[in-house]
Write a protein that holds these residues in place. Structure first.
Motif, PDB file in Angstrom:
ATOM      1  N   GLN A  18     -45.813 -23.566  36.238  1.00 19.25           N
ATOM      2  CA  GLN A  18     -46.509 -24.425  37.192  1.00 19.25           C
ATOM      3  C   GLN A  18     -45.531 -25.482  37.656  1.00 19.25           C
ATOM      4  N   SER A  19     -44.837 -25.153  38.741  1.00 20.59           N
ATOM      5  CA  SER A  19     -43.775 -26.046  39.218  1.00 20.59           C
ATOM      6  C   SER A  19     -43.987 -26.346  40.690  1.00 20.59           C
ATOM      7  N   GLU A  20     -43.621 -27.587  41.107  1.00 18.47           N
ATOM      8  CA  GLU A  20     -43.701 -27.947  42.513  1.00 18.47           C
ATOM      9  C   GLU A  20     -42.603 -27.271  43.323  1.00 18.47           C
ATOM     10  N   GLN A  21     -41.533 -26.860  42.636  1.00 15.20           N
ATOM     11  CA  GLN A  21     -40.453 -26.163  43.311  1.00 15.20           C
ATOM     12  C   GLN A  21     -40.769 -24.665  43.362  1.00 15.20           C
ATOM     13  N   LEU A  22     -40.151 -23.986  44.314  1.00 19.02           N
ATOM     14  CA  LEU A  22     -40.331 -22.539  44.443  1.00 19.02           C
ATOM     15  C   LEU A  22     -39.438 -21.850  43.409  1.00 19.02           C
ATOM     16  N   THR A  23     -40.031 -21.413  42.337  1.00 22.34           N
ATOM     17  CA  THR A  23     -39.286 -20.719  41.283  1.00 22.34           C
ATOM     18  C   THR A  23     -39.925 -19.362  41.012  1.00 22.34           C
ATOM     19  N   HIS A  24     -39.130 -18.479  40.450  1.00 22.75           N
ATOM     20  CA  HIS A  24     -39.596 -17.134  40.120  1.00 22.75           C
ATOM     21  C   HIS A  24     -39.575 -16.934  38.611  1.00 22.75           C
ATOM     22  N   LEU A  25     -40.371 -15.941  38.168  1.00 14.91           N
ATOM     23  CA  LEU A  25     -40.493 -15.654  36.739  1.00 14.91           C
ATOM     24  C   LEU A  25     -40.052 -14.213  36.480  1.00 14.91           C
ATOM     25  N   SER A  26     -39.306 -14.015  35.408  1.00 15.82           N
ATOM     26  CA  SER A  26     -38.943 -12.665  34.964  1.00 15.82           C
ATOM     27  C   SER A  26     -39.376 -12.491  33.519  1.00 15.82           C
ATOM     28  N   ILE A  27     -39.707 -11.239  33.172  1.00 16.26           N
ATOM     29  CA  ILE A  27     -40.184 -10.909  31.832  1.00 16.26           C
ATOM     30  C   ILE A  27     -39.343  -9.755  31.287  1.00 16.26           C
ATOM     31  N   MET A  28     -38.962  -9.851  30.017  1.00 15.10           N
ATOM     32  CA  MET A  28     -38.186  -8.787  29.388  1.00 15.10           C
ATOM     33  C   MET A  28     -38.729  -8.522  27.987  1.00 15.10           C
TER      34      MET A  28
END
Length: 639
Positions: free
Chosen positions: A179-189
């Motif tokens: 939950q970020s105000e910046q545009l970030t992406h999430l990766s899962i491994m």
């Protein structure tokens, strides 16, 4: 934005100044900003200097202009002065949390191991001068924004460590969100520590190895680990993203059939990514969650294959043969495909049942229940293979023959966890049962065969060759002889010096020549005639109960040779079926020569006469011409 524009203007001014002066100017470079990084995770700022004079190893000093300090400069760390850091950074520099890592003499990195909120501000990388003249850019700045840590990761069920049978399905679930105000992406491994390499190719993996199984990267692409790519391509490993609750998505990894190499400690790793102004993606946060240990119990430790009845089985010819194969030790919770085969070694032709010979397949049942028979396709109507119960299979031969004797084994190939394996799916395990020796009480059978050529005129080209084979079968019960006619070429010495009548009977041993015999024709036990040559018109028939005739009509020179007949005894079982008893005999050899016809002989003097006449005529013409030319030459000489 204002700071970035100021830095660009400064850099352009320095470059223009150096071009106008036609000299080499020092240039210090930092990444374009602002850079967003997460509190509690590392910060790495590369700084490089070029266009300098002096030693290859340059010194660097780092300053911070905090947002909450009114733009006041604070020394962070230096490569040449240990007393350079200001008080807030001194303990962090001493314990290595803040340091400078040197990539090369003129390229370093400022590393802050655990970023704090108060570390936000503008960072300056300064290089003390080693130049003869002060020209160029000696420092560069970049703004770093510290954002709060909102990366969350959890799981709904962990591995208990209890052994899991080979071939069982494994499902691992991991929930993660940011939950970020910046545009970030999430990766899962999803990954594994210890055990094998996951490729299913056997042992040899290092115990401490960390393996990436499968992941969803920061661009939402599913990427299998290098060691698991084949299993992913085969659909054995999948990873899907599902909508979850409380801002967290659910990631589900499934292994269709676990292998012994899948033993190890499993974990889930979530990473937060952001795109910097230079368009590169940077990992700014990462969390790892231990899911638990998995132990795979190998199928070889529990699987066994048994064939019944045990030991030896003795039957009368024509009696039914029933064999049962039972597969024990299959895990009930694993849905596995079974390929069941019945193999046989040895036959009635062996000196001892089951000794020697090649093991052949009698019948098989595929994983989808389809039954196919081996080389003896006639058994498909005289036998059956069935699944009589779970993991229990039967082979039935309704009427046993002498050729059915031998050692039978049940061979089971298990596709653990794969009830519908494809053509390229590897077999998990193959096991064989103990042998069941099947003996058949055979009748005493005696077979004899004698070949002869009836007396008659000399055989010539175009004549009909007639050969008789007297084949007798002595046994109890119904029996028939099956007769084959074979032909060998005549050895060369015999052809050159033949001074014999049209047919000679050679002693009873078959001809011993290097060439293999050629099958001419056969009369089967059921009266069906089979012709195997196309060079001449051939017919076979039965003259009496023991007499069989071969006729070659309009014979040509290719039909001469050494002929013999081969007799096999066929018996009849109580059900009316015919079988090969295995008793056989081969006759003596009969040599057949073909002589020239009278019309062929008349051609010889005709050809000789014409040739002689031509020769004499040529000689006369040549003599007259020669004498005339000599006389003409003398007359010219006298004149």
């Amino acid at each position: 934005m204002r700071n970035m524009m100021a830095s660009i203007k400064t850099a352009l001014f320095v470059i223009l100044h150096c071009l106008l002066q036609s000299t080499v100017c020092r240039d210090v470079n930092l990444p374009a900003g602002p850079l967003y990084r997460v509190a509690g995770f590392p910060l790495s700022l590369p700084c490089a200097v070029s266009g300098y004079e002096g030693p290859r190893t340059q010194d660097f000093e780092w300053f911070l202009y905090r947002d909450d300090a009114g733009g006041r400069q604070m020394g962070v760390v230096s490569t040449r002065d240990k007393g350079f850091p200001y008080a807030p950074f001194q303990p962090r520099v001493r314990n290595g949390e803040v340091r400078v890592d040197r990539d090369s003499g003129d390229n370093v990195r400022l590393v802050i191991q655990r970023l704090r909120a108060e570390d936000q501000g503008k960072y300056e990388c300064y290089t003390p001068s080693t130049d003869s003249t002060y020209q160029g850019n000696y420092s560069a700045t970049v703004t770093v924004k510290v954002i709060p840590d909102t990366l969350q990761i959890s799981y709904s069920r962990s591995l208990t460590g209890q052994p899991v049978p080979e071939g069982a399905e494994l499902t691992l679930t991991c929930s993660a969100g940011i939950q970020s105000e910046q545009l970030t992406h999430l990766s899962i491994m999803f990954g594994k520590r210890g055990g094998g390499d996951g490729s299913g190719g056997g042992a040899g993996g290092e115990v401490s190895t960390v393996r990436e199984i499968i992941s969803i990267d920061n661009m939402l692409a599913v990427v299998p680990g290098r060691s698991y790519k084949k299993r992913y391509d085969d659909g054995e490993i999948t990873l899907e993203k599902r909508n979850g609750e409380a801002g967290q998505d659910v990631y589900v990894m499934k292994m269709r059939a676990v292998q012994p190499d899948d033993t190890g400690a499993y974990f889930c790793e979530a990473s937060q990514w952001i795109r910097d102004p230079d368009r590169s993606w940077q990992k700014i946060a990462q969390r790892t969650l231990e899911i638990g240990n998995l132990t795979v119990q190998q199928l070889a430790e529990s699987l066994s294959v048994t064939s019944l009845p045990r030991g030896d089985v003795t039957l009368q010819i024509g009696s039914p043969l029933i064999l049962t194969c039972e597969v024990l030790g299959l895990p009930s919770e694993v849905n596995s495909g079974l390929l069941v085969q019945w193999m046989k070694r040895g036959s009635v032709s062996s000196d001892e049942v089951g000794v020697g010979g090649v093991e052949v397949e009698v019948a098989r049942m595929s994983t989808d229940g389809v039954v196919s028979w081996g080389d003896d396709l006639s058994r498909s109507s005289g036998g059956s293979m069935e699944k009589v119960a779970e993991a229990k299979y039967s082979l039935k031969l309704f009427s046993a023959r002498p050729s059915d004797s031998g050692v039978y084994r049940c061979v089971v190939s298990v596709y653990a966890g794969r009830s519908d394996p494809g053509p390229s799916t590897p077999v998990t395990l193959t096991q064989r049962s103990e042998g069941v020796t099947v003996n058949l009480k055979t009748k005493d059978v005696l077979v004899s065969a004698v070949a002869q050529l009836p007396r008659g005129p000399l055989l010539k080209r175009g004549s009909t060759i007639t050969l008789i084979c007297n084949a007798t079968v002595m046994t109890t019960g119904p029996a028939q002889a099956q007769v084959q006619w074979l032909r060998w070429p005549i050895p060369e010495p015999a052809i050159k010096g033949r001074q014999r009548p049209a047919a000679d009977v050679i002693p009873p041993d078959p001809p011993t020549v290097e060439e293999k015999p050629r099958l001419v024709a056969a009369l089967m036990y059921d009266g069906v005639a089979k012709i195997y040559t196309n060079s001449s018109e051939v017919s076979v028939d039965r003259l009496s109960a023991v007499s069989y005739r071969l006729r070659v009509h309009m014979a040509n020179m290719e039909d001469q040779g050494m002929y013999a007949c081969h007799a096999e005894a066929w018996g009849q079982d109580p059900h009316g079926g015919w079988y090969n008893t295995g008793a056989k005999a081969e006759s003596n050899a009969v040599t057949v020569y073909l002589y020239a016809r009278a019309t062929d002989l008349l051609l010889i003097p005709l050809v000789i006469g014409v040739s002689s006449s031509l020769f004499v005529g040529i000689v006369i013409i040549a003599t007259v011409t020669c004498c005339f030319m000599k006389r003409l030459a003398r007359q010219r000489a006298q004149k």
